[in-house]
Structures are given as C-alpha cells and as structure tokens.
Enzyme design. Structure first.
Site, short mmCIF file in Angstrom:
data_model
loop_
_atom_site.label_atom_id
_atom_site.label_comp_id
_atom_site.label_asym_id
_atom_site.label_seq_id
_atom_site.Cartn_x
_atom_site.Cartn_y
_atom_site.Cartn_z
N LYS A 39 16.57 -21.95 5.52
CA LYS A 39 16.71 -22.82 6.67
C LYS A 39 15.78 -22.40 7.81
O LYS A 39 15.59 -21.21 8.05
CB LYS A 39 18.18 -22.73 7.14
CG LYS A 39 18.57 -23.56 8.33
CD LYS A 39 20.07 -23.51 8.53
CE LYS A 39 20.42 -23.09 9.95
NZ LYS A 39 21.83 -23.27 10.31
N LYS A 61 15.72 -19.93 14.36
CA LYS A 61 15.12 -19.35 15.55
C LYS A 61 15.10 -17.82 15.48
O LYS A 61 14.42 -17.18 16.26
CB LYS A 61 15.87 -19.81 16.80
CG LYS A 61 17.35 -19.49 16.76
CD LYS A 61 18.13 -20.29 17.82
CE LYS A 61 19.62 -20.03 17.69
NZ LYS A 61 20.45 -21.19 17.78
N LYS A 119 25.24 -10.75 7.32
CA LYS A 119 24.90 -9.93 8.49
C LYS A 119 25.31 -8.48 8.28
O LYS A 119 24.59 -7.56 8.66
CB LYS A 119 25.58 -10.49 9.75
CG LYS A 119 25.15 -11.91 10.07
CD LYS A 119 24.58 -12.06 11.46
CE LYS A 119 23.70 -13.29 11.56
NZ LYS A 119 24.17 -14.33 12.45
#
Ligand code: TRP
Length: 334
Positions: A197, A200, A115
C-alpha cells in the site's frame, strides 16, 4: 441533527504527510457521503502519538490534515470536523473499553503483530491498545458505518466484538458498527513496490505522492514509477505497476480500464504516464491552493474545529455517561 441519517465516523492520523492514497482511498470518498449520512471526520492525534512525534510537526500536521479535509470538499456545515484530543471522551471511553478487551484479542491484530516484529521491545503500550482507542472513537458516536481501507477492517471487527460484549454484559448501549469499504476509489499502491500500500511512512519518497507535492515532483515520481517490460497498457495482475497507475487514472478521471487500454494501445508507457501525472496535478493543484489559504486563515480554521469539537463532545458525552452508569460509577454530584 437528522435522526434518520446513519452515522459515519472516520479519521486519519497526523503522523506523516498525507498521500495520494489517503486522498483517493479515503478523503475523496468521504466527500461523497456527506449528503446521505451524518458524518464525523476526525484528525486522530491521540492515535498519532503511539509512535514518537516531534511536537512542532504534530501541531503543523494536525492543522494541515484538517485543512486538507476542508480543501478536498468536506463541508464543515454538513459534516462534523474535529481534532480527536479536543474531545476527552475518546480517551476516557478508550480506558473503559480497555477493561472489556482481552490481551489475546489485541495480540492477534495483524497491524500490531507487524509493528511488534519491526520495533521489538521498544513498542509502546499505546500501540498495543491502539485498536481499543479506535473502538472508542467509533462506539461513542453510535456509528453505523466506518469507511476504512481493508487493512483497518480487523480493527472495526474488534470494535464490533467489544460493543457486543458490553451490550450483552449490561444492556444495549452501542450501535454495532460495520466497516464500509467503498466500491469506488481504489486502493493505491506504492509506486516503487506495487505489492504494498502507498504509505506516508515509507522510507522511499519515490514510492508515494503527497497531496501537497508540487507538480514537478509529481511528474518526476510518476515518471520513475515501476512498470514492467511488457510495454502495453493492460489492466492485469501480471502488471501491478501499470494497474496501479491505471487505478489512479480511473479514480481521478472517471474513465474505465477498457477505455484506457484502447487509448494507449501500441503506444508504450511514456504518454500514458504523462497523462496520469496530468490527472493528478489537475486534481491536487486547486486543493493545494485552498489548503494554503485555509492554513493562513487561523481564525477560520479555529472556528471550524471549535464548532466541530462542541458538536462531537455533545454526542460523545451522552454515550460516555451511559457507559459509566451501566458500569456502576457514581454520577458526579450536581
Ligand atoms: N486506524 C486508522 C488508520 O490508521 C485511523 C483511525 C483511528 C480510524 N480511529 C478511527 C479510522 C476510527 C476509522 C474510525 O487508518
């Protein structure tokens, strides 16, 4: 409460609509654990705000995640279902544990590093401290087992390190938790890029299926799912797209890879894809219907998260008080 049962804690962030990956990889397994363990399943809204959330959407999603838990078969009579921010001991425990965690440890967390690379200086301190809050989630309930995906294993290991450190510094306080990586229920990958993966937070909606996606959208996304030019349904790392679709089918219908290979031998991908879509729709449609009913019944939903928070709070406060006492805080006057 049955003292002999081991404690399980897990949670999902209401930061985006839940996907088929959340369902197969997490929720579907949680349902199976309810009879054998003392389970706490949380909607981790405090974690969600480590990246900016639209207040209205956060409210809607928090309730939707809770409704999805229930609609998927998590029984509020058996498991404790609650919203993280309703139990202030998470924030408080998180602060205390921050003082027993090293910057170095947090800097080494791969999720943080990813991140930080993406967001640079505009990353919040909350995102850096995220694993400490997660450690508090786990430790304040003296959790034995934490069902998580592989990507969260490092965070559970950090929780273990923090717990051991605190226990050694004072006296045994926390149960040392273990990650519980389910053997059934596969990790579901992105439909457009099966090397990552299903998430969302992906920019491309064709990469994921949402639990609440309508049937025609599910069909479209499965039709568009990336496969390969081999043209044979084989369970092989060389065909990651096909393997992922097979994993979905295996998780939902309980068949095996061999059975699937046999069934579609010499048939290409069209019928196979149609059956994958059918299996997903058969699983999700009744859940979607239940979710809508539950969301329409605000009183019921409220009664669930109220009772859940009360029970969780009772458990968490016991541990929090112990922590405060050992650290050397003066107990509040009675
Ligand atoms: N970090 C987890 C995830 O992104 C969510 C989470 C927060 C969690 N607190 C937890 C999972 C405690 C298990 C236990 O998936």
């Amino acid at each position: 409460m049955d003292k002999r049962k081991k404690v399980i804690f897990s949670g999902i962030k209401p930061s985006g609509d839940l996907t088929l990956g959340n369902y197969i990889g997490a929720i579907k397994n949680w349902v199976k654990l309810q009879d054998d363990y003392e389970c706490l399943y949380c909607v981790v809204d405090l974690h969600a705000i480590t990246v900016r959330q639209e207040p209205k959407e956060l409210r809607q999603r928090t309730l939707e995640v809770l409704a999805i838990y229930i609609a998927s078969g998590i029984d509020p009579q058996k498991s404790t279902l609650f919203i993280q921010s309703h139990v202030p001991a998470h924030s408080e425990g998180g602060w205390l544990l921050n003082c027993y965690t090293y910057m170095g440890e947090l800097s080494r967390m791969t999720q943080y590093k990813d991140k930080a690379q993406r967001y640079g200086d505009s990353i919040s301190a909350g995102l850096f401290n995220y694993p400490v809050l997660m450690a508090a989630d786990i430790l304040i309930y003296n959790t034995d087992l934490v069902p998580v995906g592989k990507d969260q294993k490092q965070h559970v290991e950090l929780a273990r390190d923090i717990a051991n450190r605190f226990n050694n510094l004072y006296s045994p306080t926390f149960t040392i938790p273990e990650p519980y990586i389910a053997t059934t229920g596969q990790k579901i990958m992105d439909l457009q890029d099966p090397s990552k993966k299903m998430s969302k937070s992906d920019e491309n909606p064709n990469g994921y299926i949402l639990i609440m996606d309508p049937p025609e959208v599910i069909r479209k996304k499965i039709n568009r799912a990336v496969t390969d030019s081999v043209g044979e349904v084989h369970y092989s790392d060389e065909q990651p797209g096909v393997k992922n679709l097979m994993n979905i089918l295996i998780s939902l219908s309980g068949t095996t890879a061999e059975e699937i290979e046999k069934k579609y031998a010499g048939k290409g991908y069209a019928e196979f894809k149609k059956d994958v879509a059918d299996a997903i729709i058969a699983e999700l449609e009744p859940i979607q219907k239940r979710v809508k009913e539950i969301l329409a019944d605000k009183d019921y939903l409220e009664s669930v998260y109220k009772a859940g928070a009360e029970k969780a709070q009772y458990m968490a406060l016991k541990t929090l008080r112990k922590m405060q006492k050992k650290i050397g805080f003066i107990p509040p006057a009675k």
